[in-house]
Write a protein that holds these residues in place. Structure first.
Motif, PDB file in Angstrom:
ATOM      1  N   SER A 291       1.042   5.761 -48.400  1.00  0.00           N
ATOM      2  CA  SER A 291       0.057   6.245 -47.222  1.00  0.00           C
ATOM      3  C   SER A 291       1.462   6.997 -47.318  1.00  0.00           C
ATOM      4  O   SER A 291       0.933   8.533 -47.138  1.00  0.00           O
ATOM      5  CB  SER A 291       0.554   5.894 -45.840  1.00  0.00           C
TER       6      SER A 291
ATOM      7  N   LYS B  22       0.971  11.363 -48.445  1.00  0.00           N
ATOM      8  CA  LYS B  22       1.435  12.755 -47.690  1.00  0.00           C
ATOM      9  C   LYS B  22       2.440  13.436 -48.748  1.00  0.00           C
ATOM     10  O   LYS B  22       2.266  14.933 -48.288  1.00  0.00           O
ATOM     11  CB  LYS B  22       2.532  11.562 -46.516  1.00  0.00           C
TER      12      LYS B  22
ATOM     13  N   GLY C  22      -0.269  15.493 -50.669  1.00  0.00           N
ATOM     14  CA  GLY C  22      -0.693  15.965 -49.798  1.00  0.00           C
ATOM     15  C   GLY C  22      -0.084  17.311 -49.262  1.00  0.00           C
ATOM     16  O   GLY C  22      -0.605  19.060 -48.881  1.00  0.00           O
TER      17      GLY C  22
ATOM     18  N   SER D 157      -6.238  13.165 -48.309  1.00  0.00           N
ATOM     19  CA  SER D 157      -6.598  12.993 -46.842  1.00  0.00           C
ATOM     20  C   SER D 157      -6.649  11.763 -46.393  1.00  0.00           C
ATOM     21  O   SER D 157      -7.025  11.488 -44.918  1.00  0.00           O
ATOM     22  CB  SER D 157      -7.525  13.858 -46.993  1.00  0.00           C
ATOM     23  N   ASN D 158      -6.399  10.945 -47.322  1.00  0.00           N
ATOM     24  CA  ASN D 158      -6.907   9.535 -46.474  1.00  0.00           C
ATOM     25  C   ASN D 158      -5.992   8.959 -45.357  1.00  0.00           C
ATOM     26  O   ASN D 158      -5.325   7.556 -45.345  1.00  0.00           O
ATOM     27  CB  ASN D 158      -7.501   8.296 -47.696  1.00  0.00           C
TER      28      ASN D 158
END
Lengths: 337, 542
Positions: free
Chosen positions: B153, B157, B160, B229-230
């Motif tokens: 993640s 992130k 992103g 986005s996940n």
């Protein structure tokens, strides 16, 4: 970014790289000479070289309270390191490589790795019994000062270096002088004496050299002695240069020096020197890449930090072995069936 | 574990039947193991002795010797099966229930056995000395580690927040580059088998590999940006049911890295190959250390998930295991199965066409090529097979440790695995498993035990702790085995036969067949029997 700041910076990097390169060159000579006569990568050479560094550390430590001249101490350190490392290298050859002389090529290579590991722990235990692990050189004060600090104290080359803004310590100058001296002596021994001729003959063709009445075992021992002595010198120089080392720290400079030997063409003595100097400069360049990035204003360069300098040598090694395995000055030899 | 004799081919009478002895040994050592891990006994009068780390290590070693004897001794088949299965599936887990570290140790031994089996293919069968083997282990470990931990993640992130100019088109370009360069690299390798490589072709090859690298980077980047986005949903990594998929993926990833590393370097021989693999192994470790975003650098990745298998957990609970032992027991069984499969694959490969090709290359590359063995392809298969074993074990290692850092994958580990292979005997499957067991026991039990035992002796400073003498142990193994018994503790039967053959006949061709790694194949090569007076003129400088 302007030329006036960039140029002295680059000059300093190159000089610093050359200083490092001389150490690598002398270590590389130890690899290349052994490879020349036996076609064996002497993995234990990195520990032979660390042994020299440890001997140098001990000499400087024991002589530290003694008021004698610093250069005399250095001489004692160099000579004892040469003797001990040279003797150790001969011993290693006698015990671990000679019984396997006729075995397949990889067998002595594996024992070489084994000997290297054994020596690492033996050195660690020897120093450990005195409660030490990291060994910090206690150099005479005169070695640590800036070379040519005042204009009056230097002449000729020193003055020139000072004017173009080269930042050197006395120990760096000593390092270069000792390295050049040992290279000259080695060159004389290998190219101008009977011993050197015999060693070269054994390296070229052991069988024929034997037929010509050369005791090839003796010559191989002599090669290991010379290589080990060079390892001892380079150990002391390396110790002076980096200041602190331990029993395990031989691996990395050993591998870098091996890369240098391969870069120059393994088995070739001038090649090892050239390779050592090149690798020294390359490594220095990579390690200052982040500073250079700041100077030039490039964000990408600035992310390359010192830890990549080790990788720089590996990458060079991989690229050379893939594209030009014979190195810069090496001769190619086709495999005989 | 000292009485290890290779089977002598021409022995006059067969070995005595040792069924009773085997069963007796099994019962005694099992009782010893179980009682020395039983709380009631530990609290008794013998507790002091049983807690002694050296004694503990001895008990475990003796118990594991069961499996060895079941393999070595001539005994009734049912007894051998009983002892083998009984020790591994019954007694060991039972003792592990009382003492979790025993399960941990057994998993570690199995992992290293698999690594040694993998390296054995590369070094023992194909004769390619690979000193960077642990890199493949790292690839497997990081494949699972990055995805099954909070790392994923944070990577998403990051992308992103910094998408750059990346979009779906980047993905297409990346994939295109990947396919084109990979295909052209394979094509070029094929060609170089038929025609001599020229300077141009090697430059083209280098260019293609850069293209491949660029393709990989672009693809990964595009996927990360598109999937950013996940990030919130994957706070602790992907679902642990993906474990099974990743088991396959880690095999593939390691095999691909094996091929990628192998493609450029396999044209080199012997010592050069050793040093270049060493270099590449270090490069992978330095990369793992420096790519902070993906690997968290030297801090390492933690916590890493393990598989979730509810039915197994309820079974383990039924058998009286506590909750924190479930995943270890599961991994133990998994590792046992995986090692079994690897062993089976090894044995089948050894007897197949490709296995014979490996041995042919090991013994004489030029002759093998002349007989029509495609060198590069065969070596690549050896590299990839060895790598894939390391990859799957790397993943299991990551799941077991729940923590990985670049330090777990240094050169020293590679040499450790090499010493396992050398100790047991190159090319011999039971041998390398024995080697892995002995070295791992030494490493994880006996040396730390010694370290603990000597910790309070005043004249031994902390710096000389025998618990840290692994290097010395590895070094002594490598040197003494190579000098005294190059065929290893449990040599390959074929090797023994070859040795025997040479002893009976005057072999004047021995000089000519100096293979890449045919240890101990003849008088001349067997250092134990080497003439005491060195014959200078026999070893051509080649």
């Amino acid at each position: 970014m302007d030329l006036a700041t960039l140029l002295p910076f680059l000059v300093n990097v190159i000089v610093g790289g050359l200083v490092l390169g001389f150490v690598y060159a002398i270590i590389a000579l130890g690899y290349t000479m052994v490879y020349g006569v036996l076609q064996l990568i002497n993995f234990a050479h990195s520990e032979v070289f660390v042994t020299g560094a440890v001997v140098g550390f001990e000499v400087f430590r024991i002589l530290a309270p003694n008021p004698m001249n610093g250069y005399l101490k250095l001489l004692i350190a160099l000579v004892s390191a040469m003797l001990i490392s040279g003797g150790l290298n001969v011993l290693i050859e006698r015990l671990a490589y000679r019984p396997l002389r006729n075995a397949p090529k990889l067998v002595p290579l594996i024992t070489a790795i084994g000997v290297s590991l054994i020596l690492q722990d033996v050195l660690r235990v020897i120093e450990g019994f005195q409660g030490r692990f990291d060994l910090t050189y206690t150099l005479p004060d005169a070695f640590g000062v800036k070379f040519c600090a005042a204009e009056s104290s230097c002449v000729g080359v020193g003055n020139f270096l000072r004017t173009i803004g080269v930042d050197l310590q006395v120990k760096d100058v000593i390092l270069i002088v000792v390295a050049l001296l040992s290279l000259t002596v080695l060159n004389y021994v290998v190219n101008r004496t009977r011993l050197g001729k015999a060693i070269r003959a054994v390296a070229q063709d052991r069988v024929t050299a034997g037929l010509m009445g050369i005791d090839s075992n003796l010559m191989i021992s002599a090669t290991f002695l010379i290589g080990g002595a060079l390892g001892g010198i380079s150990g002391v120089l390396y110790g002076m240069k980096v200041g602190t080392l331990n029993a395990y720290s031989g691996f990395e400079p050993g591998l870098v020096a091996f890369t240098a030997a391969v870069l120059g063409g393994i088995g070739s003595i001038p090649g090892a020197v050239l390779g050592g100097l090149l690798i020294g400069v390359i490594q220095k360049l990579v390690s200052v890449m982040s500073v250079l990035g700041d100077l030039v204003g490039s964000k990408n360069l600035a992310t390359i930090d010192d830890s990549y300098s080790k990788m720089g040598a590996f990458v060079v090694l991989v690229l050379i072995l893939i594209f030009k395995p014979t190195g810069l000055l090496g001769k190619s030899n086709t495999e005989k069936v | 574990m000292t009485a290890i004799n290779p089977t002598q081919p021409n022995r006059a009478k067969p070995a005595p039947d040792r069924t009773i002895l085997l069963i007796l040994f099994f019962v005694v050592t099992s009782a010893l193991l179980l009682s020395s891990h039983n709380q009631a006994v530990l609290n008794g009068s013998l507790g002091g002795l049983l807690r002694n780390p050296i004694f503990e290590a001895l008990v475990v070693s003796l118990f594991l010797a069961n499996v060895l004897f079941a393999y070595l001794w001539r005994a009734a088949p049912w007894a051998r099966a009983l002892v083998g299965i009984g020790s591994l599936l019954l007694v060991l887990p039972m003792a592990g229930r009382e003492d979790t570290s025993l399960l941990d140790l057994s998993i570690q031994i199995m992992i290293f056995s698999a690594l040694a089996l993998g390296l054995n293919i590369v070094v023992g069968l194909a004769g390619l000395l690979d000193l960077g083997y642990v890199a493949f282990f790292a690839v497997g470990a990081y494949t699972w580690g990055i995805f099954a931990s909070p790392r994923l993640s944070s990577i998403l992130k990051y992308y992103g927040e910094n998408p750059g100019a990346t979009n779906a088109a980047t993905l297409a370009i990346g994939l295109f580059l990947l396919v084109v360069t990979a295909a052209s690299m394979i094509y070029m390798r094929r060609m170089s088998d038929k025609t001599a490589p020229t300077r141009l072709s090697s430059w083209a090859f280098g260019l293609a590999s850069f293209g491949l690298l660029a393709g990989i980077i672009l693809t990964v980047r595009a996927i990360a940006v598109l999937g950013a986005s996940n990030a919130a949903g994957l706070a602790t990594g992907i679902d642990s049911n993906f474990f099974w998929l990743f088991l396959a993926l880690s095999i593939m990833a390691a095999a691909i890295v094996g091929v990628l590393i192998g493609l450029p370097v396999l044209k080199l021989k012997g010592d050069y190959l050793a040093i270049i693999t060493l270099g590449l192994g270090e490069v992978i470790r330095v990369l793992a250390n420096n790519l902070d975003l993906y690997t968290a650098g030297s801090q390492g990745i933690t916590p890493i998930k393990s598989a979730a298998v509810p039915w197994f957990n309820s079974l383990a609970g039924f058998l009286g295991f506590s909750e924190d032992q479930y995943y270890l027991l599961f991994l133990y069984v998994l590792v046992l199965v995986v090692v079994g499969v690897i062993l089976l694959v090894n044995v089948r490969l050894d007897r197949s066409r490709i296995g014979r090709a490996w041995i042919a290359i090991r013994d004489d590359e030029v002759a093998a090529q002349a007989m029509g063995v495609p060198l590069v392809q065969t070596k690549l298969i050896a590299f990839a097979t060895g790598a894939s074993f390391a990859g799957v074990m790397g993943m299991i290692f990551a799941a077991k440790q729940t923590f990985i850092s670049p330090e777990s994958f240094n050169l020293f580990q590679s040499i450790g695995v090499l010493s396992m292979v050398i100790l047991g005997g190159m090319g011999s499957f039971p041998g390398v498993i024995l080697g892995a067991t002995v070295v791992t026991l030494l490493n994880l039990r006996i040396l730390p035990g010694l370290g603990e035992a000597t910790a309070n002796i005043p004249w031994i400073p902390q710096q000389v702790n025998p618990g840290q003498l692994q290097r010395l142990v590895f070094g002594v193994i490598l040197v003494t085995i190579m000098l005294l018994r190059p065929e290893g503790l449990l040599p390959n039967k074929r090797r023994v036969l070859e040795l025997h053959h040479d002893e009976n006949q005057e072999d004047d061709s021995a000089e000519g067949n100096a293979g890449a790694l045919g240890t101990g194949t003849g008088d001349v090569y067997s250092p134990g029997k080497a003439p005491t007076k060195e014959n200078d003129r026999s070893g051509g400088a080649k």
